[in-house]
Design an enzyme around this catalytic site. Structure first.
Site, PDB file in Angstrom:
ATOM      1  N   ASN A  80       1.416  -1.229  -0.010  1.00  0.00           N
ATOM      2  CA  ASN A  80      -0.153  -0.287   0.492  1.00  0.00           C
ATOM      3  C   ASN A  80       0.891   1.086   0.133  1.00  0.00           C
ATOM      4  O   ASN A  80       2.092   1.234  -0.588  1.00  0.00           O
ATOM      5  CB  ASN A  80      -0.675   0.150   0.896  1.00  0.00           C
ATOM      6  CG  ASN A  80      -2.168   0.965   0.545  1.00  0.00           C
ATOM      7  OD1 ASN A  80      -2.075   1.724   0.525  1.00  0.00           O
ATOM      8  ND2 ASN A  80      -3.166   0.273   0.421  1.00  0.00           N
ATOM      9  N   ARG A  81       0.404   2.391   0.627  1.00  0.00           N
ATOM     10  CA  ARG A  81       1.063   3.645   0.388  1.00  0.00           C
ATOM     11  C   ARG A  81       1.450   4.596   1.238  1.00  0.00           C
ATOM     12  O   ARG A  81       1.317   4.099   2.505  1.00  0.00           O
ATOM     13  CB  ARG A  81      -0.652   4.499  -0.169  1.00  0.00           C
ATOM     14  CG  ARG A  81      -0.865   4.367  -1.756  1.00  0.00           C
ATOM     15  CD  ARG A  81      -1.965   5.386  -1.706  1.00  0.00           C
ATOM     16  NE  ARG A  81      -2.379   4.891  -3.026  1.00  0.00           N
ATOM     17  CZ  ARG A  81      -3.433   3.960  -3.343  1.00  0.00           C
ATOM     18  NH1 ARG A  81      -3.945   2.219  -2.179  1.00  0.00           N
ATOM     19  NH2 ARG A  81      -3.616   3.481  -5.053  1.00  0.00           N
ATOM     20  N   HIS A 106       2.986  -0.046  -2.811  1.00  0.00           N
ATOM     21  CA  HIS A 106       3.698  -1.304  -3.087  1.00  0.00           C
ATOM     22  C   HIS A 106       4.424  -1.249  -3.830  1.00  0.00           C
ATOM     23  O   HIS A 106       5.507  -2.008  -4.567  1.00  0.00           O
ATOM     24  CB  HIS A 106       2.242  -2.309  -4.215  1.00  0.00           C
ATOM     25  CG  HIS A 106       1.120  -1.918  -4.003  1.00  0.00           C
ATOM     26  ND1 HIS A 106       1.001  -2.453  -2.944  1.00  0.00           N
ATOM     27  CD2 HIS A 106       0.047  -2.632  -4.707  1.00  0.00           C
ATOM     28  CE1 HIS A 106      -0.193  -2.449  -2.882  1.00  0.00           C
ATOM     29  NE2 HIS A 106      -1.452  -2.619  -4.010  1.00  0.00           N
ATOM     30  N   HIS A 176      -0.716 -10.273  -3.431  1.00  0.00           N
ATOM     31  CA  HIS A 176      -2.036  -9.542  -3.509  1.00  0.00           C
ATOM     32  C   HIS A 176      -2.201 -10.087  -4.518  1.00  0.00           C
ATOM     33  O   HIS A 176      -3.332 -10.491  -5.196  1.00  0.00           O
ATOM     34  CB  HIS A 176      -1.209  -8.648  -4.581  1.00  0.00           C
ATOM     35  CG  HIS A 176      -2.464  -7.278  -4.501  1.00  0.00           C
ATOM     36  ND1 HIS A 176      -3.700  -7.434  -5.703  1.00  0.00           N
ATOM     37  CD2 HIS A 176      -2.021  -5.810  -4.235  1.00  0.00           C
ATOM     38  CE1 HIS A 176      -3.923  -6.091  -5.595  1.00  0.00           C
ATOM     39  NE2 HIS A 176      -2.766  -5.280  -4.586  1.00  0.00           N
ATOM     40  N   ALA A 177      -3.050 -11.323  -4.086  1.00  0.00           N
ATOM     41  CA  ALA A 177      -3.995 -12.503  -5.194  1.00  0.00           C
ATOM     42  C   ALA A 177      -5.879 -11.794  -5.029  1.00  0.00           C
ATOM     43  O   ALA A 177      -6.101 -10.969  -4.034  1.00  0.00           O
ATOM     44  CB  ALA A 177      -4.494 -13.960  -4.141  1.00  0.00           C
ATOM     45  N   TYR A 178      -6.164 -12.470  -6.586  1.00  0.00           N
ATOM     46  CA  TYR A 178      -7.410 -12.117  -6.578  1.00  0.00           C
ATOM     47  C   TYR A 178      -8.490 -13.140  -6.607  1.00  0.00           C
ATOM     48  O   TYR A 178      -8.160 -13.500  -7.388  1.00  0.00           O
ATOM     49  CB  TYR A 178      -7.202 -10.973  -7.697  1.00  0.00           C
ATOM     50  CG  TYR A 178      -7.045  -9.887  -8.053  1.00  0.00           C
ATOM     51  CD1 TYR A 178      -7.729  -8.465  -8.180  1.00  0.00           C
ATOM     52  CD2 TYR A 178      -5.587  -9.071  -7.891  1.00  0.00           C
ATOM     53  CE1 TYR A 178      -7.012  -6.849  -8.395  1.00  0.00           C
ATOM     54  CE2 TYR A 178      -5.178  -7.857  -8.482  1.00  0.00           C
ATOM     55  CZ  TYR A 178      -5.933  -7.142  -8.148  1.00  0.00           C
ATOM     56  OH  TYR A 178      -5.506  -6.107  -8.530  1.00  0.00           O
ATOM     57  N   GLU A 302      -5.619  -8.241   1.281  1.00  0.00           N
ATOM     58  CA  GLU A 302      -4.123  -8.439   1.619  1.00  0.00           C
ATOM     59  C   GLU A 302      -4.102  -7.369   3.429  1.00  0.00           C
ATOM     60  O   GLU A 302      -4.338  -6.749   4.117  1.00  0.00           O
ATOM     61  CB  GLU A 302      -4.202  -7.597   0.781  1.00  0.00           C
ATOM     62  CG  GLU A 302      -4.519  -7.290  -0.725  1.00  0.00           C
ATOM     63  CD  GLU A 302      -3.852  -5.621  -1.440  1.00  0.00           C
ATOM     64  OE1 GLU A 302      -3.314  -5.102  -1.068  1.00  0.00           O
ATOM     65  OE2 GLU A 302      -4.906  -5.377  -1.964  1.00  0.00           O
TER      66      GLU A 302
END
Length: 340
Positions: A80-81, A106, A176-178, A302
């Site tokens: 993330n940021r 990321h 980061h799986a979808y 996540e």
């Protein structure tokens, strides 16, 4: 456990990119690749016993080489940021790669998702390893990174992230799986989701935490009871409009401990597939793929430290020191359940 691997393609530099398959005695299997230490397949049964891949990705590994969505990737150095692409340690400021406006996302352009990892087989899975030198992406510290994927006969996949450093540095890793428990192409709006967290982080329109923690009760963000994802996904709420759906950090705990807690459970009533996520990390980022080319056809869960942790002294710290390694685990458990 049956473990196989094969070279499927090559990077532009000629490095081999491999597909690894880890199959248990029931024929249920997981697949991974050394490009970005990615989890690319979870072929699990439905209530009738039929197997299908519940991860959204690409048909071949060549697709992952061009991927811009972090599909199944190991994210680092920082998930993330980080605001203003910088942080300070011991009064020294480190300037990072700004790949998301003025912010780092990321890990920046030098993130782990775009690297070829070393690998070795384990008795029950695959170990990926990586060396990241001091200054890469602007981050301090020479670090050694390990990501272990271990699968068992109960259809449980554990993901362990381990990092050693030679100086103080911030680390925040995730996978980061979808997911889509129906398989590829269908909306996830009918999936039922449970997140046992009563607060989320408030953010700006640039997805940077303000520091405020919002109660989810009586808001579209409340998943403390099992709820259809689509129930409030398109609600007229500022945070949902900014994020094109859910893209929010749910607080599991305020202080670090080794205790494994439920981060989320996901259920799809037609297939009967259920996935439970357990973690020792303090938060889970819920993302409904609003910025994906096919919005709302996947969900990311996540597990991680809070976004922009270096800017907030009251957030659980992810500062890693030479004397204490970063080591955190998340468990993905796949089951079947008939709708009651």
């Amino acid at each position: 456990m049956k473990i196989t691997h094969k070279i499927e393609t090559y990077t532009s530099d000629g490095e081999p990119v491999l597909r690894f398959t880890v199959m248990n005695s029931s024929g249920v299997y997981m697949e991974f690749t050394n490009w970005g230490a990615r989890w690319i397949t979870a072929s699990v049964p439905d209530v009738q016993g039929a197997l299908d891949n519940v991860l959204i990705g690409y048909d071949s590994l060549a697709g992952y080489l061009e991927d811009s969505y972090y599909m199944g990737a190991t994210i680092g150095r920082f998930a993330n940021r980080i605001a203003d692409a910088s942080f300070t340690i011991d009064r020294k400021t480190f300037h990072l790669e700004a790949n998301d406006g003025n912010n780092t996302n990321h890990g920046g352009f030098s993130g782990f998702h775009n690297k070829v990892w070393q690998w070795e087989e384990l008795p029950d899975g695959i170990r990926f390893s990586l060396y990241s030198p001091d200054g890469e992406g602007g981050f301090p510290g020479n670090i050694r990174v390990i990501t272990d994927y271990r699968f068992n006969e109960d259809n449980e996949l554990s993901v362990l992230h381990y990092v050693e450093t030679d100086c103080a540095t911030y680390i925040n890793m995730t996978n980061h799986a979808y997911f889509n428990l129906c398989g590829k192409g269908k909306k996830i709006t009918e999936h039922r989701l449970h997140i046992p967290a009563d607060r989320i982080l408030d953010t700006t329109s640039a997805f940077i935490p303000t520091g405020r923690k919002m109660k989810v009760k009586n808001t579209p963000f409340d998943f403390t009871s099992l709820k259809m994802i689509g129930a409030d996904l398109y609600a007229d709420h500022e945070q949902l409009l900014w994020n094109k759906g859910y893209n929010h950090c749910y607080i599991l705990k305020d202080k670090m401990s080794e205790e494994m807690l439920e981060a989320a459970s996901l259920y799809e009533p037609v297939t009967g597939r259920k996935m439970t996520v357990m973690t020792d990390l303090p938060a889970v980022l819920l993302y409904t793929a609003g910025y994906y080319e096919r919005p709302d056809t996947a969900i990311c869960l996540e597990t991680q430290f809070y976004p922009d942790t270096p800017s907030h002294s009251d957030f659980p710290s992810c500062l890693v020191l030479p004397e204490k390694a970063y080591e955190h685990c998340t468990l993905f458990s796949f089951q079947v359940q008939k709708e009651k």
